[in-house]
Design a protein around this motif. Structure first.
Motif, PDB file in Angstrom:
ATOM      1  N   MET A   6       0.848  -1.173   0.000  1.00 30.78           N
ATOM      2  CA  MET A   6       0.000   0.000   0.000  1.00 30.78           C
ATOM      3  C   MET A   6       0.899   1.242   0.000  1.00 30.78           C
ATOM      4  SD  MET A   6      -2.906   1.288   2.706  1.00 30.78           S
ATOM      5  CE  MET A   6      -3.328  -0.369   3.085  1.00 30.78           C
ATOM      6  N   ASN A   7       0.626   2.156  -0.909  1.00 27.21           N
ATOM      7  CA  ASN A   7       1.380   3.389  -1.032  1.00 27.21           C
ATOM      8  C   ASN A   7       0.598   4.506  -0.349  1.00 27.21           C
ATOM      9  OD1 ASN A   7       3.064   5.424  -1.872  1.00 27.21           O
ATOM     10  ND2 ASN A   7       2.243   5.496  -3.938  1.00 27.21           N
ATOM     11  N   GLN A   8       1.100   5.054   0.773  1.00 20.94           N
ATOM     12  CA  GLN A   8       0.400   6.116   1.490  1.00 20.94           C
ATOM     13  C   GLN A   8       1.125   7.432   1.336  1.00 20.94           C
ATOM     14  OE1 GLN A   8      -1.241   5.413   5.422  1.00 20.94           O
ATOM     15  NE2 GLN A   8      -0.601   7.443   6.081  1.00 20.94           N
ATOM     16  N   VAL A   9       0.358   8.472   1.037  1.00 19.91           N
ATOM     17  CA  VAL A   9       0.883   9.823   0.923  1.00 19.91           C
ATOM     18  C   VAL A   9       0.154  10.683   1.948  1.00 19.91           C
ATOM     19  CG1 VAL A   9       1.131  11.829  -0.579  1.00 19.91           C
ATOM     20  CG2 VAL A   9       1.373   9.526  -1.524  1.00 19.91           C
ATOM     21  N   ASN A  10       0.916  11.429   2.753  1.00 22.87           N
ATOM     22  CA  ASN A  10       0.326  12.343   3.724  1.00 22.87           C
ATOM     23  C   ASN A  10       0.354  13.751   3.144  1.00 22.87           C
ATOM     24  OD1 ASN A  10      -0.087  10.372   5.811  1.00 22.87           O
ATOM     25  ND2 ASN A  10       2.117  10.379   6.084  1.00 22.87           N
ATOM     26  N   LEU A  11      -0.804  14.407   3.158  1.00 21.11           N
ATOM     27  CA  LEU A  11      -0.941  15.750   2.614  1.00 21.11           C
ATOM     28  C   LEU A  11      -1.430  16.689   3.712  1.00 21.11           C
ATOM     29  CD1 LEU A  11      -2.857  14.729  -0.637  1.00 21.11           C
ATOM     30  CD2 LEU A  11      -0.417  15.246  -0.440  1.00 21.11           C
ATOM     31  N   ASN A  12      -0.951  17.928   3.683  1.00 21.41           N
ATOM     32  CA  ASN A  12      -1.395  18.939   4.642  1.00 21.41           C
ATOM     33  C   ASN A  12      -2.263  19.956   3.932  1.00 21.41           C
ATOM     34  OD1 ASN A  12      -0.010  17.999   7.003  1.00 21.41           O
ATOM     35  ND2 ASN A  12       1.879  18.655   6.025  1.00 21.41           N
ATOM     36  N   ALA A  13      -3.489  20.094   4.403  1.00 21.88           N
ATOM     37  CA  ALA A  13      -4.426  21.051   3.825  1.00 21.88           C
ATOM     38  C   ALA A  13      -4.191  22.428   4.426  1.00 21.88           C
ATOM     39  CB  ALA A  13      -5.859  20.606   4.079  1.00 21.88           C
ATOM     40  N   VAL A  14      -4.228  23.438   3.590  1.00 21.03           N
ATOM     41  CA  VAL A  14      -4.144  24.834   4.008  1.00 21.03           C
ATOM     42  C   VAL A  14      -5.322  25.566   3.360  1.00 21.03           C
ATOM     43  CG1 VAL A  14      -1.634  24.808   4.352  1.00 21.03           C
ATOM     44  CG2 VAL A  14      -2.573  25.392   2.105  1.00 21.03           C
ATOM     45  N   ALA A  15      -5.441  26.859   3.584  1.00 25.78           N
ATOM     46  CA  ALA A  15      -6.569  27.617   3.041  1.00 25.78           C
ATOM     47  C   ALA A  15      -6.557  27.654   1.507  1.00 25.78           C
ATOM     48  CB  ALA A  15      -6.574  29.031   3.611  1.00 25.78           C
ATOM     49  N   GLN A  16      -5.367  27.638   0.900  1.00 25.73           N
ATOM     50  CA  GLN A  16      -5.267  27.664  -0.554  1.00 25.73           C
ATOM     51  C   GLN A  16      -5.549  26.273  -1.124  1.00 25.73           C
ATOM     52  OE1 GLN A  16      -2.705  28.724   1.454  1.00 25.73           O
ATOM     53  NE2 GLN A  16      -3.165  30.896   1.305  1.00 25.73           N
ATOM     54  N   VAL A  17      -6.186  26.245  -2.280  1.00 23.75           N
ATOM     55  CA  VAL A  17      -6.504  24.981  -2.943  1.00 23.75           C
ATOM     56  C   VAL A  17      -5.223  24.314  -3.426  1.00 23.75           C
ATOM     57  CG1 VAL A  17      -7.661  23.933  -4.926  1.00 23.75           C
ATOM     58  CG2 VAL A  17      -8.798  25.757  -3.640  1.00 23.75           C
ATOM     59  N   GLN A  18      -5.114  23.019  -3.142  1.00 27.66           N
ATOM     60  CA  GLN A  18      -4.013  22.190  -3.617  1.00 27.66           C
ATOM     61  C   GLN A  18      -4.620  21.024  -4.392  1.00 27.66           C
ATOM     62  OE1 GLN A  18      -0.746  21.891  -0.463  1.00 27.66           O
ATOM     63  NE2 GLN A  18      -2.587  22.302   0.731  1.00 27.66           N
ATOM     64  N   MET A  19      -3.786  20.230  -5.062  1.00 31.18           N
ATOM     65  CA  MET A  19      -4.292  19.186  -5.932  1.00 31.18           C
ATOM     66  C   MET A  19      -3.491  17.902  -5.775  1.00 31.18           C
ATOM     67  SD  MET A  19      -3.686  17.545  -9.100  1.00 31.18           S
ATOM     68  CE  MET A  19      -2.334  18.466  -9.706  1.00 31.18           C
ATOM     69  N   PHE A  20      -4.143  16.761  -5.955  1.00 32.87           N
ATOM     70  CA  PHE A  20      -3.466  15.472  -6.107  1.00 32.87           C
ATOM     71  C   PHE A  20      -4.249  14.664  -7.127  1.00 32.87           C
ATOM     72  CE2 PHE A  20      -6.619  14.388  -2.978  1.00 32.87           C
ATOM     73  CZ  PHE A  20      -6.913  13.055  -3.185  1.00 32.87           C
ATOM     74  N   ASN A  21      -3.649  13.585  -7.619  1.00 33.13           N
ATOM     75  CA  ASN A  21      -4.313  12.783  -8.636  1.00 33.13           C
ATOM     76  C   ASN A  21      -3.891  11.324  -8.530  1.00 33.13           C
ATOM     77  OD1 ASN A  21      -2.130  14.716 -10.222  1.00 33.13           O
ATOM     78  ND2 ASN A  21      -1.761  12.533 -10.520  1.00 33.13           N
ATOM     79  N   SER A  22      -4.638  10.489  -9.244  1.00 33.88           N
ATOM     80  CA  SER A  22      -4.288   9.073  -9.311  1.00 33.88           C
ATOM     81  C   SER A  22      -2.962   8.930 -10.056  1.00 33.88           C
ATOM     82  CB  SER A  22      -5.405   8.288 -10.012  1.00 33.88           C
ATOM     83  OG  SER A  22      -5.660   8.831 -11.292  1.00 33.88           O
ATOM     84  N   PRO A  23      -2.271   7.798  -9.861  1.00 36.69           N
ATOM     85  CA  PRO A  23      -0.980   7.595 -10.523  1.00 36.69           C
ATOM     86  C   PRO A  23      -1.104   7.720 -12.053  1.00 36.69           C
ATOM     87  CG  PRO A  23      -1.372   5.879  -8.891  1.00 36.69           C
ATOM     88  CD  PRO A  23      -2.635   6.668  -9.013  1.00 36.69           C
ATOM     89  N   ASN A  24      -0.147   8.402 -12.658  1.00 33.83           N
ATOM     90  CA  ASN A  24      -0.027   8.592 -14.110  1.00 33.83           C
ATOM     91  C   ASN A  24      -1.070   9.510 -14.733  1.00 33.83           C
ATOM     92  OD1 ASN A  24       2.155   6.838 -14.083  1.00 33.83           O
ATOM     93  ND2 ASN A  24       0.912   5.077 -14.653  1.00 33.83           N
ATOM     94  N   TYR A  25      -1.973  10.084 -13.921  1.00 30.72           N
ATOM     95  CA  TYR A  25      -3.000  10.968 -14.481  1.00 30.72           C
ATOM     96  C   TYR A  25      -2.324  12.075 -15.288  1.00 30.72           C
ATOM     97  CZ  TYR A  25      -6.844  14.169 -14.935  1.00 30.72           C
ATOM     98  OH  TYR A  25      -7.787  14.992 -15.457  1.00 30.72           O
TER      99      TYR A  25
END
Length: 133
Positions: free
Chosen positions: A1-20
């Motif tokens: 299992m590949n886990q990524v930890n992300l920190n949310a802030v007031a500004q919009v950020q983005m992530f996507n599925s692999p290879n998107y």
């Protein structure tokens, strides 16, 4: 299992599925844990979504793993009209993506940010001890 930890802030950020935006790999097993600052919630919006119907799935959970989280989404699979938005009740949200070993779609792209923040009052500074002025 590949886990990524992300920190949310007031500004919009983005992530996507692999290879998107290209096809994601077969046999993917990905986890994203998004954490907002204390007093905030996580707002997640899928802006594109296309997986193999019934076989490649995304789940959005309120909370984190290993604490048994509550599902916010049920099973997301196939081609979904977007945007599709979810909000946590606390400071964490977990997104799980799994794909089988056959067909692949383009996957997904999602925006996230901290929202609905309750400002914490500042901690008062204690007075100096007597005789230490």
């Amino acid at each position: 299992m590949n886990q990524v930890n992300l920190n949310a802030v007031a500004q919009v950020q983005m992530f996507n599925s692999p290879n998107y935006p290209n096809a994601y790999p077969n046999g993917a097993n990905c986890v994203w844990v998004i954490t907002a600052p204390a007093g905030c919630k996580v707002l997640l919006t899928f802006t594109t979504f296309n997986t193999e119907l019934s076989y490649d799935k995304v789940f959005v959970y309120d909370g984190s793993i290993p604490t048994p989280p509550t599902s916010l989404s049920g099973e997301l699979s196939g081609l979904h009209s977007v945007p599709k938005t979810f909000s946590s009740t606390g400071t964490q949200m977990t997104i799980v993506f799994t794909s089988d070993f056959f067909f692949s779609g383009n996957g997904f792209k999602a925006d996230y940010r901290a929202h609905d923040c309750i400002l914490q009052p500042p901690t008062p500074t204690p007075p100096p001890p007597p005789g230490k002025n």
